[in-house]
Enzyme design. Sequence first.
Site, mmCIF file in Angstrom:
data_model
loop_
_atom_site.group_PDB
_atom_site.id
_atom_site.type_symbol
_atom_site.label_atom_id
_atom_site.label_comp_id
_atom_site.label_asym_id
_atom_site.label_seq_id
_atom_site.Cartn_x
_atom_site.Cartn_y
_atom_site.Cartn_z
ATOM 1 N N HIS A 117 -12.953 11.009 -14.001
ATOM 2 C CA HIS A 117 -13.172 9.576 -14.299
ATOM 3 C C HIS A 117 -14.638 9.220 -14.511
ATOM 4 O O HIS A 117 -15.103 8.164 -14.058
ATOM 5 C CB HIS A 117 -12.565 8.721 -13.195
ATOM 6 C CG HIS A 117 -11.075 8.814 -13.099
ATOM 7 N ND1 HIS A 117 -10.270 9.202 -14.135
ATOM 8 C CD2 HIS A 117 -10.237 8.585 -12.047
ATOM 9 C CE1 HIS A 117 -9.012 9.217 -13.745
ATOM 10 N NE2 HIS A 117 -8.951 8.843 -12.491
ATOM 11 N N HIS A 144 -7.024 1.667 -14.645
ATOM 12 C CA HIS A 144 -6.377 2.443 -13.586
ATOM 13 C C HIS A 144 -5.616 1.530 -12.613
ATOM 14 O O HIS A 144 -5.694 1.699 -11.395
ATOM 15 C CB HIS A 144 -7.449 3.231 -12.825
ATOM 16 C CG HIS A 144 -6.942 4.482 -12.183
ATOM 17 N ND1 HIS A 144 -5.986 4.495 -11.200
ATOM 18 C CD2 HIS A 144 -7.272 5.779 -12.373
ATOM 19 C CE1 HIS A 144 -5.750 5.722 -10.817
ATOM 20 N NE2 HIS A 144 -6.505 6.526 -11.503
ATOM 21 N N GLU A 202 -1.917 5.149 -17.166
ATOM 22 C CA GLU A 202 -3.270 5.255 -17.713
ATOM 23 C C GLU A 202 -3.216 5.789 -19.145
ATOM 24 O O GLU A 202 -3.088 6.993 -19.380
ATOM 25 C CB GLU A 202 -4.111 6.189 -16.840
ATOM 26 C CG GLU A 202 -4.229 5.773 -15.386
ATOM 27 C CD GLU A 202 -4.638 6.922 -14.491
ATOM 28 O OE1 GLU A 202 -5.729 7.480 -14.700
ATOM 29 O OE2 GLU A 202 -3.848 7.259 -13.583
#
Length: 352
Positions: free
Chosen positions: A105, A179, A318
């Site tokens: 991420h 997210h 996602e």
Amino acid sequence: MITQSVFGSMPDGTAVEQFCLTNNNGVSVEILNLGGIIRRWLIPNDKKQDIDIVLGFDSVADYLIDDSYLGALVGRYANRIDRGKFTLDGIDFRTDTNQNDNCLHGGSQGFNNKIWQSSILSNDVNPAILLQLQSPDGDQGFPGKIWCKVIYTLTEQNRLKIEYFASCDQTTIYNPTNHSYFNLSGHNDGPASSHSIQVLASHFTPTDERAIPTGEIKEVDNSPFDLRPLTPIKQVLGAEHQQLKFANGLDHNFCLDAYQPDSKLASYAAKMVSENKNLVLKVYTNMPGLQIFTANHFDNKTGKNDACYQAHQGVCFETQLYPDSPNHSNFPSATLRPNQEFYGLTEYEVLF
Ligand code: G6D
């Protein structure tokens, strides 16, 4: 309609703004300029108080130490990059590695931790806010300066539309997502594994035990990953499969059948249906991948209103490019060049 308020402040005193977008059906979505976080998503309910369908926190401090990215915009690269290493045009790069020697991420100081410049675009029908962030060359080890924009719009069709724009001054990679963890019974109700799920994907990308894709684009037929029919999440989580063991549940990228390269239209990709079928979440996107994550790791995590989040408390949808794309030439490319503009579109629709 949009109301703006101060949610809290960063350690250096910078105010964190909260924008509450409300449509004429009584749906409200609260969004922070910290990480573009979706903090609350309220669905009117004539029997009782509004249902808040996303997990979140009540303080800036909780968000700054959160390693689960609750509600956050994720970048520069959502999901993983194997050992943080990739090569672009013959040049090797190494990013920050913040999980099991991989880059997850966007690294330990990813976009979820940043204050995005924020402004109201429309304060009437279809309320909309614009969030902007500049990420400098070398940020978390990624090459090139990148200018990122995200527009959140709440429509009268009860869709939250998320548009991702980006441009850069040097060839780089870009893979944004949001997210949010959804629980259609309410963020503080029982596990979302009581829901059912559908994902229109004939293939998925299996991983190794480090959650890194093997590079295979594998058919879902005759496996727990065939979610083309509406399937109880409990049935998936209870199945016997090495991939489910690796992740202790679902934490996998699905290769969306509707994907058309360079399309600017959001096609139907997935849905989740609450156990009583009163609420349905539908996901539409122009992106090639969809990470389904069933919050396998939660263990007594304290959330909003002192809610206690347990394993499978929420489900993430996602939308994304595939994980570790720079290292797999058979995956859709995540490369962004100076003469290109990135455009990602995802819409989350709630039917109630
Ligand atoms: C875990 O593997 C999962 C990730 O996919 C997720 O994004 C993260 O928790 C919050 O590392």
